[in-house]
Every structure is written in C-alpha cells, then in structure tokens.
Design an enzyme around this catalytic site. Sequence first.
Site, PDB file in Angstrom:
ATOM      1  N   HIS A   1       0.842  -1.211   0.000  1.00  0.00           N
ATOM      2  CA  HIS A   1       0.000   0.000   0.000  1.00  0.00           C
ATOM      3  C   HIS A   1       0.874   1.258   0.000  1.00  0.00           C
ATOM      4  O   HIS A   1       0.688   2.183  -0.769  1.00  0.00           O
ATOM      5  CB  HIS A   1      -0.887   0.000   1.259  1.00  0.00           C
ATOM      6  CG  HIS A   1      -1.867   1.134   1.304  1.00  0.00           C
ATOM      7  ND1 HIS A   1      -3.223   0.964   1.133  1.00  0.00           N
ATOM      8  CD2 HIS A   1      -1.688   2.464   1.480  1.00  0.00           C
ATOM      9  CE1 HIS A   1      -3.823   2.152   1.209  1.00  0.00           C
ATOM     10  NE2 HIS A   1      -2.912   3.067   1.416  1.00  0.00           N
TER      11      HIS A   1
ATOM     12  N   GLU B   1       1.556   3.764  -3.408  1.00  0.00           N
ATOM     13  CA  GLU B   1       1.241   5.204  -3.322  1.00  0.00           C
ATOM     14  C   GLU B   1       2.453   6.045  -3.719  1.00  0.00           C
ATOM     15  O   GLU B   1       2.353   6.982  -4.515  1.00  0.00           O
ATOM     16  CB  GLU B   1       0.810   5.521  -1.883  1.00  0.00           C
ATOM     17  CG  GLU B   1       0.160   6.856  -1.695  1.00  0.00           C
ATOM     18  CD  GLU B   1      -1.068   7.024  -2.583  1.00  0.00           C
ATOM     19  OE1 GLU B   1      -1.829   6.042  -2.768  1.00  0.00           O
ATOM     20  OE2 GLU B   1      -1.251   8.137  -3.126  1.00  0.00           O
TER      21      GLU B   1
ATOM     22  N   LYS C   1       3.174   5.938  -7.436  1.00  0.00           N
ATOM     23  CA  LYS C   1       2.205   6.752  -8.205  1.00  0.00           C
ATOM     24  C   LYS C   1       2.615   8.222  -8.145  1.00  0.00           C
ATOM     25  O   LYS C   1       2.601   8.932  -9.151  1.00  0.00           O
ATOM     26  CB  LYS C   1       0.783   6.566  -7.639  1.00  0.00           C
ATOM     27  CG  LYS C   1       0.123   5.245  -7.982  1.00  0.00           C
ATOM     28  CD  LYS C   1      -1.359   5.286  -7.645  1.00  0.00           C
ATOM     29  CE  LYS C   1      -1.571   5.319  -6.156  1.00  0.00           C
ATOM     30  NZ  LYS C   1      -3.019   5.341  -5.800  1.00  0.00           N
ATOM     31  N   ASN C   2       3.004   8.666  -6.961  1.00  0.00           N
ATOM     32  CA  ASN C   2       3.386  10.080  -6.821  1.00  0.00           C
ATOM     33  C   ASN C   2       4.649  10.397  -7.622  1.00  0.00           C
ATOM     34  O   ASN C   2       4.714  11.418  -8.319  1.00  0.00           O
ATOM     35  CB  ASN C   2       3.603  10.426  -5.347  1.00  0.00           C
ATOM     36  CG  ASN C   2       2.324  10.302  -4.537  1.00  0.00           C
ATOM     37  OD1 ASN C   2       1.229  10.370  -5.095  1.00  0.00           O
ATOM     38  ND2 ASN C   2       2.453  10.087  -3.251  1.00  0.00           N
TER      39      ASN C   2
HETATM   40  C1  LIG Z   1      -2.852  13.619  -0.372  1.00  0.00           C
HETATM   41  S1  LIG Z   1      -2.694  12.297  -1.414  1.00  0.00           S
HETATM   42  O1  LIG Z   1      -1.897  11.341  -0.804  1.00  0.00           O
HETATM   43  O2  LIG Z   1      -3.935  11.855  -1.850  1.00  0.00           O
HETATM   44  N1  LIG Z   1      -1.881  12.784  -2.703  1.00  0.00           N
HETATM   45  C2  LIG Z   1      -0.530  13.287  -2.432  1.00  0.00           C
HETATM   46  C3  LIG Z   1       0.227  13.364  -3.703  1.00  0.00           C
HETATM   47  C4  LIG Z   1      -0.550  14.175  -4.725  1.00  0.00           C
HETATM   48  O3  LIG Z   1       0.078  14.058  -5.955  1.00  0.00           O
HETATM   49  C5  LIG Z   1       1.346  14.571  -6.084  1.00  0.00           C
HETATM   50  C6  LIG Z   1       2.269  13.760  -6.691  1.00  0.00           C
HETATM   51  C7  LIG Z   1       3.559  14.200  -6.867  1.00  0.00           C
HETATM   52  C8  LIG Z   1       3.907  15.462  -6.414  1.00  0.00           C
HETATM   53  C9  LIG Z   1       5.290  15.894  -6.567  1.00  0.00           C
HETATM   54  C10 LIG Z   1       5.796  16.993  -7.243  1.00  0.00           C
HETATM   55  C11 LIG Z   1       5.084  18.015  -8.018  1.00  0.00           C
HETATM   56  O4  LIG Z   1       3.906  17.895  -8.302  1.00  0.00           O
HETATM   57  N2  LIG Z   1       5.807  19.071  -8.339  1.00  0.00           N
HETATM   58  C12 LIG Z   1       5.235  20.149  -9.136  1.00  0.00           C
HETATM   59  C13 LIG Z   1       4.402  21.063  -8.251  1.00  0.00           C
HETATM   60  C14 LIG Z   1       5.286  21.591  -7.138  1.00  0.00           C
HETATM   61  C15 LIG Z   1       4.524  22.610  -6.317  1.00  0.00           C
HETATM   62  C16 LIG Z   1       4.097  23.765  -7.230  1.00  0.00           C
HETATM   63  C17 LIG Z   1       3.456  24.799  -6.349  1.00  0.00           C
HETATM   64  O5  LIG Z   1       2.269  24.689  -6.039  1.00  0.00           O
HETATM   65  O6  LIG Z   1       4.238  25.655  -5.935  1.00  0.00           O
HETATM   66  C18 LIG Z   1       3.125  23.201  -8.270  1.00  0.00           C
HETATM   67  C19 LIG Z   1       3.867  22.158  -9.122  1.00  0.00           C
HETATM   68  N3  LIG Z   1       7.124  16.999  -7.110  1.00  0.00           N
HETATM   69  O7  LIG Z   1       7.495  15.949  -6.358  1.00  0.00           O
HETATM   70  C20 LIG Z   1       6.384  15.254  -6.026  1.00  0.00           C
HETATM   71  C21 LIG Z   1       6.387  14.026  -5.251  1.00  0.00           C
HETATM   72  C22 LIG Z   1       5.531  13.910  -4.182  1.00  0.00           C
HETATM   73  C23 LIG Z   1       5.532  12.745  -3.433  1.00  0.00           C
HETATM   74 CL1  LIG Z   1       4.467  12.579  -2.073  1.00  0.00          CL
HETATM   75  C24 LIG Z   1       6.378  11.702  -3.750  1.00  0.00           C
HETATM   76  O8  LIG Z   1       6.337  10.572  -3.028  1.00  0.00           O
HETATM   77  C25 LIG Z   1       7.235  11.800  -4.843  1.00  0.00           C
HETATM   78  C26 LIG Z   1       7.232  12.980  -5.588  1.00  0.00           C
HETATM   79  O9  LIG Z   1       8.054  13.126  -6.652  1.00  0.00           O
HETATM   80  C27 LIG Z   1       2.985  16.286  -5.799  1.00  0.00           C
HETATM   81  C28 LIG Z   1       1.677  15.839  -5.625  1.00  0.00           C
HETATM   82  C29 LIG Z   1      -1.930  13.603  -4.948  1.00  0.00           C
HETATM   83  C30 LIG Z   1      -2.661  13.546  -3.646  1.00  0.00           C
END
Ligand SMILES: CS(=O)(=O)N1CCC(Oc2ccc(-c3c(C(=O)NC[C@H]4CC[C@H](C(=O)O)CC4)noc3-c3cc(Cl)c(O)cc3O)cc2)CC1
Length: 380
Positions: free
Chosen positions: A239, A243, A246-247
């Site tokens: 799990h 997760e 996916k991120n």
């Molecule tokens: C609550 S949840 O569990 O349901 N879930 C959490 C996750 C979310 O999706 C995501 C996924 C990836 C990212 C992400 C970014 C990213 O996106 N950067 C670009 C933005 C950086 C801010 C920028 C701003 O706002 O300033 C606007 C662009 N960069 O690094 C990661 C990253 C995060 C995790 Cl946790 C990781 O394990 C690995 C990663 O590389 C962010 C969000 C869905 C919801």
Amino acid sequence: MRLTQRCLGNISKMLDFYSQFNPSPLSIKQFIDFGLSACERKSFIFLRKELPVRLANIMKEIHLLPDNLLKMPSVGIVNNLYATSFEDIMQFEKVEVNETTLDKFCQTLIKIRNRHQDIVETMSHGVLELKESHDVDAQTEHNIQYFLDRFLMSRISIRMLINQHTLLFGTEFNGHSRHVGSIDPSCDIISVVKDAYDKARLLCDQYYLASPELLVKQHNEFERCSEIRIVYVPSHLFHMLFELFKNSMRAIMEHYDNSDSDYPPIEVIVSRGKEDICVKMSDRGGGIPRSQMDHLFKYMYSTAPRPTQTDAHTVPLAGYGYGLPVSRLYARYFHGDLVLQSCDGYGTDAIVYLKALSNEANELLPIFNKTSSKFYRTAV
Ligand SMILES: CS(=O)(=O)N1CCC(Oc2ccc(-c3c(C(=O)NC[C@H]4CC[C@H](C(=O)O)CC4)noc3-c3cc(Cl)c(O)cc3O)cc2)CC1
C-alpha cells in the site's frame, strides 16, 4: 437503518464501560507467536473484549467532533456503522464458548470488515461536505487532521485483528502457506517493491502512454550478501510503495511532459541496519518547494473535489486525497515512519522506515483519555 433510541441508550452505557480500558498493543512477534500456537478459543476471548475496547475508544472521539462535522451526512453514516458493529460484537460478551459461537463470531467479523470496507472514502466525503457547506478555520482543520490520523490508525488496527482471526481460524485462505494470517515471516522486500512498481506503471502507461523505468538495489549492512527480508504485513508495505510510486511517476511525467520518453528512472534502495530497514525511493520529478510539503499530508488540503463532468479523465494516479497520509499511518502503525525530502527544481526522496526486529514492531494505537478529549474540548 437508524438505531432505535433504546439501542442507542444501551450502547452509550456499554461505550462508557469499554472506553475506560486502554487498547492493548501487540507486536508483530506476538501476532506471529500467537498465530503459530493458533488457539481459536483464546483468540475469541481476547477479541470479544479488545475489539469493543478499540471500537469504543474511537467512537467516543467521533462523538467529540465539532458539531458542524458530526452533522455531515457521511459522518452520520460512519457513526452508525461503528455503532452497528459495536452492537454486533456485544452479542458475544457473555456467550458460552463453543463451536457454534466460534463460527458465528468469525462470520460476524467478516460482516464487520465488509461493512467498513469504504469507511475511508465515506469519511473523506464527510470532510468534503463540510468544506462545501462551511468555512473551515485553521483550528478546525487542525482538529480534523488530529482526529483522522487517530481514526484511520484505529481502523488499520481493528482490521489487523479481524484479518488475523479470520485468516487463522476462518475458511479463507491467504494464498500463502508460509504466512501467519496476514503476516509474512520472511517478506522479500524487493519483490514487494517490484510488484508495487508494476501496478503503478500500469496506471501510468494508461494515462501518459509512457512510464519511467525502475532501478532497484539493496545494501545489507547487518548480514552482508544476504537478501533483506522482514517479518511484516506485505499488503501494508505494498500500500505504501504503490502510493509512493504513483506520486513519483506523476511528478516525473508532469515534469517532462514534452520529452520523447527519455524519462529519468525511479531509483529504489533497500537497506538493513541494526534497528531499521529503509526503503528509499528517489525520483527526479522536479520536486516540491518546502512551503508546499506539509500540504501533501493534509486531509483537508488534499481532499480531492468531486470530479466534475469535464474531469471525467481524472488523473488515475491521484485518489480521493488520503493516499499519502494513510500510507504514513501504515508505516507508523508498527512503529516505523514515512518521510519526504524534496529538492525544489530537482526531485523527491521518500523514505519508508520499518522496524527490523519484530519484537520492536509494536502497534501504535490511539488512546481515548482526558488528554485526547481535552484536545477536542478546546476546539472552537
Ligand atoms: C494527499 S494524497 O496522498 O492523496 N496525494 C498526495 C500526492 C498528490 O500528488 C502529487 C504527486 C507528486 C507530487 C510531486 C511533485 C510536483 O507535483 N511538483 C510540481 C508542483 C510543485 C509545487 C508547485 C506549487 O504549487 O508551488 C506546483 C507544481 N514533485 O514531487 C512530487 C512528489 C511527491 C511525493 Cl508525495 C512523492 O512521493 C514523490 C514525488 O516526486 C505532488 C503531488 C496527490 C494527492
């Protein structure tokens, strides 16, 4: 079905009684040792007290939630589900222990587990209903974060107890002869890493028509040249890793959205020391500014809005917004942790810490007491 007033009156007396007791945390070693001796009667005697104690402890906290959250329809549904399950277990409080009651108990546990299958999503709807109907101030958001961490940890622990009993003594087979209930006494971490990667890659390929490669290696400082194995619940580890993959994939594919598929690979290293086993997942997905990091673990911030028609193709890599906080609860449940370190403009490291020794991997359980209830009472 709404509970009749008489039932509710009776339940509240029982809730007061059972919530006086603290839940009894078990270690993975205790789960294994008990599972190997496998005595259904002992398990029944333990669970017909411990399950009501754990249910009552968290139900008392549900009843202390701010009124505007407690009044949300979905929170009302959750409250009733818990009350119904508490009543179901109460039927066994003073019964004679025989084959019939043992069978009935097992069936009741399966019924309860199925009843609570979608509780996380239902609770996330409750939070959404609140966000859509009220202005939520910082204090209320903090209280909801505190409650949901405890509520969802309690749910993980109750499902662990139910799964152990039904897998050890029910008619279900967990598919792995060496497993003790849901626990693998020799869990090959690298194979869980590869399994989680493959499942996340499927979703990534479906949406982005491409996906980053995986580079995985291990370093066993404790037993040189040996594979790193752990006594753990594979489904919990899956799990968390699913997760995180996916991120990472979402970050990489969004960051290199116009490249011709030369995406930087996701690198995973599994290490074993004296106390900890670590799974570090590193990506070059562009990272997140420090100012945004805390939001990732917030239930309120991350509760995904209901997809509108135009969102019909919502990104499959993002759930209803509880994936990361729930993954951290799974890591913390047996005294591990899940930590993020991001470098804005470069990439993110996610580290899952696990207790290497099963006698140190104790359940971390929320306890309803004056301290926790004071926390709610100070809520505005
Ligand atoms: C609550 S949840 O569990 O349901 N879930 C959490 C996750 C979310 O999706 C995501 C996924 C990836 C990212 C992400 C970014 C990213 O996106 N950067 C670009 C933005 C950086 C801010 C920028 C701003 O706002 O300033 C606007 C662009 N960069 O690094 C990661 C990253 C995060 C995790 Cl946790 C990781 O394990 C690995 C990663 O590389 C962010 C969000 C869905 C919801």
